[in-house]
Design a protein around this motif. Structure first.
Motif, PDB file in Angstrom:
ATOM      1  N   LYS A 170      63.173  75.602  25.020  1.00 31.93           N
ATOM      2  CA  LYS A 170      62.594  76.397  23.933  1.00 31.93           C
ATOM      3  C   LYS A 170      62.317  77.814  24.418  1.00 31.93           C
ATOM      4  CE  LYS A 170      60.563  72.332  21.706  1.00 31.93           C
ATOM      5  NZ  LYS A 170      59.344  71.604  21.307  1.00 31.93           N
ATOM      6  N   GLU A 203      47.082  85.747  11.432  1.00 32.75           N
ATOM      7  CA  GLU A 203      46.252  84.754  10.750  1.00 32.75           C
ATOM      8  C   GLU A 203      44.801  85.225  10.632  1.00 32.75           C
ATOM      9  OE1 GLU A 203      46.355  80.924  12.662  1.00 32.75           O
ATOM     10  OE2 GLU A 203      45.368  79.927  10.974  1.00 32.75           O
ATOM     11  N   LYS A 204      44.392  86.107  11.525  1.00 28.16           N
ATOM     12  CA  LYS A 204      42.993  86.552  11.521  1.00 28.16           C
ATOM     13  C   LYS A 204      42.770  87.670  10.500  1.00 28.16           C
ATOM     14  CE  LYS A 204      38.923  86.846  13.885  1.00 28.16           C
ATOM     15  NZ  LYS A 204      38.080  85.771  14.369  1.00 28.16           N
ATOM     16  N   PHE A 226      49.301  82.048  19.819  1.00 26.08           N
ATOM     17  CA  PHE A 226      50.499  81.390  20.335  1.00 26.08           C
ATOM     18  C   PHE A 226      50.978  80.409  19.299  1.00 26.08           C
ATOM     19  CE2 PHE A 226      52.666  77.810  22.225  1.00 26.08           C
ATOM     20  CZ  PHE A 226      53.660  78.445  22.961  1.00 26.08           C
ATOM     21  N   PRO A 227      52.283  80.293  19.038  1.00 27.91           N
ATOM     22  CA  PRO A 227      53.337  81.142  19.604  1.00 27.91           C
ATOM     23  C   PRO A 227      53.462  82.468  18.847  1.00 27.91           C
ATOM     24  CG  PRO A 227      54.300  79.473  18.172  1.00 27.91           C
ATOM     25  CD  PRO A 227      52.813  79.230  18.165  1.00 27.91           C
ATOM     26  N   TYR A 235      43.138  89.812  17.957  1.00 24.38           N
ATOM     27  CA  TYR A 235      43.413  88.370  17.949  1.00 24.38           C
ATOM     28  C   TYR A 235      44.641  88.063  18.802  1.00 24.38           C
ATOM     29  CZ  TYR A 235      44.135  83.648  16.041  1.00 24.38           C
ATOM     30  OH  TYR A 235      44.299  82.300  15.888  1.00 24.38           O
ATOM     31  N   LEU A 245      59.505  80.164  23.275  1.00 24.61           N
ATOM     32  CA  LEU A 245      58.088  79.843  23.482  1.00 24.61           C
ATOM     33  C   LEU A 245      57.575  80.137  24.884  1.00 24.61           C
ATOM     34  CD1 LEU A 245      57.785  76.401  21.621  1.00 24.61           C
ATOM     35  CD2 LEU A 245      57.425  78.698  20.717  1.00 24.61           C
ATOM     36  N   TYR A 246      58.470  80.165  25.876  1.00 23.92           N
ATOM     37  CA  TYR A 246      58.001  80.358  27.265  1.00 23.92           C
ATOM     38  C   TYR A 246      59.123  80.915  28.120  1.00 23.92           C
ATOM     39  CZ  TYR A 246      60.018  75.620  27.104  1.00 23.92           C
ATOM     40  OH  TYR A 246      60.829  74.539  26.865  1.00 23.92           O
ATOM     41  N   LEU A 258      53.635  81.696  28.761  1.00 28.00           N
ATOM     42  CA  LEU A 258      53.885  81.363  27.352  1.00 28.00           C
ATOM     43  C   LEU A 258      54.053  82.666  26.582  1.00 28.00           C
ATOM     44  CD1 LEU A 258      51.511  79.173  28.523  1.00 28.00           C
ATOM     45  CD2 LEU A 258      52.204  78.125  26.365  1.00 28.00           C
ATOM     46  N   TYR A 288      55.324  86.812  10.743  1.00 28.52           N
ATOM     47  CA  TYR A 288      54.943  86.780   9.320  1.00 28.52           C
ATOM     48  C   TYR A 288      53.687  87.592   9.013  1.00 28.52           C
ATOM     49  CZ  TYR A 288      58.104  82.718   8.940  1.00 28.52           C
ATOM     50  OH  TYR A 288      59.178  81.879   8.941  1.00 28.52           O
ATOM     51  N   ILE A 292      44.289  78.034  22.275  1.00 27.88           N
ATOM     52  CA  ILE A 292      44.293  76.632  22.694  1.00 27.88           C
ATOM     53  C   ILE A 292      45.648  76.055  22.314  1.00 27.88           C
ATOM     54  CG2 ILE A 292      43.257  74.359  22.297  1.00 27.88           C
ATOM     55  CD1 ILE A 292      40.607  75.849  21.699  1.00 27.88           C
ATOM     56  N   GLN A 339      54.957  85.047  16.307  1.00 27.46           N
ATOM     57  CA  GLN A 339      55.601  84.927  14.994  1.00 27.46           C
ATOM     58  C   GLN A 339      55.602  86.314  14.374  1.00 27.46           C
ATOM     59  OE1 GLN A 339      53.541  85.426  12.189  1.00 27.46           O
ATOM     60  NE2 GLN A 339      51.535  85.228  13.144  1.00 27.46           N
TER      61      GLN A 339
END
Lengths: 138, 382
Positions: A8, A46-47, A38-39, A35, A11-12, A26, A43, A94, A41
């Motif tokens: 992958k 989120e925060k 992981f991973p 903020y 991702l890493y 990672l 889009y 996390i 993105q």
């Protein structure tokens, strides 16, 4: 190492971060709002909902929050038993993933580091996949 | 300015009905759903044409199962809407039916949840954001990780957490609509089939089918049908939320529960310690100990000692999952949130038979669903 050898590569990486150079890093992201996630993105954050973020290599080291030995699993390509863990990365996020055991199930609080293990991809070709493992001597 | 549900005209639950939750059979979903709806109509003392609007909750059945089922009650032409919100489908349907009646758009509305186990994908997987090994983390493994973290945080043992299953199987053994109706000892539970982490099969909700229905109404609607409020239960609050960014991202279920329950309890002007009955999303034992703390039924880290004291038993300070909960009554998905309301209504009417919590006046229903979403309703006896 050629990222194509990784299962992958989005991702890493086999190479480490500046802080923990000897453990695979990672590929996360950091938003202008602060903020860290992981991973990576594209889009939106989120925060804060913003789009002003960039890729950030997250160190392959953290602390185990929990682990569970899985005895029953229906999904294809995973043979139970195996162990999963939740790891709080030193860099913030996390993550939950497979634990490579070398001395029985580790307990919460244990220091964990990333490692690459040999696996096969869907076509049976050899690849390396990321796992966490208890830090030696920790 | 926005208003809360209980600032609008009062809404009451006036009828409840079930089809037993059970392991998968050949019974068509239509038969399951109709059994629950007919039972709810009889319980309410209403004829089908009095129902002005229908909310059908399902998460697994294919598109639009509502009319192929409800037409067999007589095709009155009422509006039918389907609600899919993962495990919280039934709770979401109940909330929106209550809002419709409170707003005065309808006087009498049906909420029916019906489902049968079938394979279904999760939209999150279509976002094309990679994961290290999410395919290795089934829901029982997600909660097994939370159980390990809970034990490590509070000092509770994993055997202590399994006591939730002893209580809930004991309650479910008294519920004719429960999927599991057998009392189990702690030894039975701990010696069961190993699933993940500390979980054995009897600490996990079973996969199954079933149906639950409730009818909500305004006082005006009841009077027009020649009925009164003598067996009605008031919907005192309704709250719905979705997951935000939390410091410990793995504990989102509990964080989301804490904030949603606080909103609902504030709306109802009820202290968590005043609750007599609670039905919560105990799909896995650790969820009950996490959520009773998150709701404020007891202090953080106190759930296991309170459980051992019998505070959450039927007859204790607050009966938690008197129906048997998801662990024993079952979790057919679409029906589950509707069935929680049905159990609380029976408790608050004093009609719960051998499961009756003495003197129950105030109840709370709680569901979480993947996504994640959360719903909390507070119900009050008149």
């Amino acid at each position: 190492m050629d990222p194509a050898s990784l299962l992958k590569p989005a991702l890493y990486r086999a190479e480490g971060s500046a802080t923990v150079p000897d453990r695979p890093a990672l590929l996360g992201g950091e938003c202008a709002c602060g903020y860290v996630f992981f991973p990576m993105q594209s889009y939106g954050c989120e925060k804060c909902g913003g789009l002003d973020f960039k890729e950030r290599k997250l160190s392959g080291a953290g602390t185990l929050l929990a682990s569970a030995r899985v005895h029953l699993h229906a999904g294809k390509g995973r043979e139970a038993p195996f162990t999963v863990g939740a790891i709080a990365l030193d860099d913030g996020p996390i993550v939950r993933t497979l634990i490579e055991e070398n001395e029985g199930d580790p307990r919460p609080g244990r220091r964990m580091v990333t490692t690459l293990v040999a696996v096969e991809d869907a076509e049976g070709a050899p690849r390396l996949d990321l796992r966490f493992t208890p830090e030696a001597g920790a | 300015m926005s208003v809360r549900l209980n600032e609008l005209r009062p809404v009451y639950v006036v009828g409840v009905g079930f089809h037993r939750y059970q392991f998968l059979t050949d019974t068509p979903y239509v038969e399951l759903g109709l059994a629950a709806v007919r039972a709810a109509l009889v319980d309410a003392g209403l004829a089908w044409p009095a129902v002005e609007s229908a909310y059908v909750a399902k998460a697994l059945l294919p598109m639009a199962p509502g009319r192929p089922m409800l037409r067999h009650l007589g095709a009155t032409g009422l509006p039918i809407v389907h609600v899919e919100n993962a495990s919280a489908s039934g709770s979401a349907a109940f909330r929106h039916a209550a809002i419709e009646v409170a707003a005065g758009v309808s006087d009498i509305a049906l909420v029916v949840g019906v489902d049968k186990p079938m394979p279904v994908g999760r939209a999150e997987a279509l976002a094309r954001i990679g994961s290290l090994a999410d395919d290795a983390i089934a829901p029982f493994t997600h909660f097994a990780l939370l159980a390990d973290a809970y034990a490590s945080r509070t000092g509770a043992s994993l055997e202590d957490i399994a006591l939730v299953a002893v209580k809930n199987h004991r309650n479910g053994a008294k519920n004719p609509f429960a999927q599991h109706q057998k009392e189990r000892t702690l030894e039975d539970i701990l010696n069961g089939k190993k699933i993940a982490g500390a979980f054995t099969s009897l600490q996990c909700t079973p996969v199954g089918e079933g149906a639950a229905a409730v009818i909500v109404a305004s006082e005006e609607g009841l009077r027009r049908q020649g009925l009164d409020l003598s067996r009605a239960v008031r919907v005192a609050a309704s709250a719905g939320r979705s997951q935000r960014v939390y410091e410990d991202a793995t504990r989102y279920d509990a964080m989301l529960t804490e904030e949603t329950a606080a909103i609902a309890l504030e709306e109802a002007q009820v202290s968590p310690r005043a609750l007599d009955v609670v039905e919560l999303h105990d799909a896995f034992t650790v969820e009950e100990v996490e959520y009773v703390e998150a709701m404020g039924l007891c202090a953080d880290g106190e759930a296991v000692p309170r459980l051992k004291d019998g505070e959450f038993d039927i007859g204790g300070r607050c009966a938690v999952s008197p129906s048997g909960g998801l662990i024993s009554m079952g979790h057919p998905i679409g029906p589950t949130g509707v069935g929680q309301i049905g159990e609380i209504v029976r408790q608050l009417r004093g009609e719960a038979g051998p499961r009756q919590q003495p003197g129950a006046r105030i109840g709370l229903a709680h569901m979480v669903g993947v996504g994640a979403v959360c719903y909390v309703h507070v119900l009050q006896a008149l």
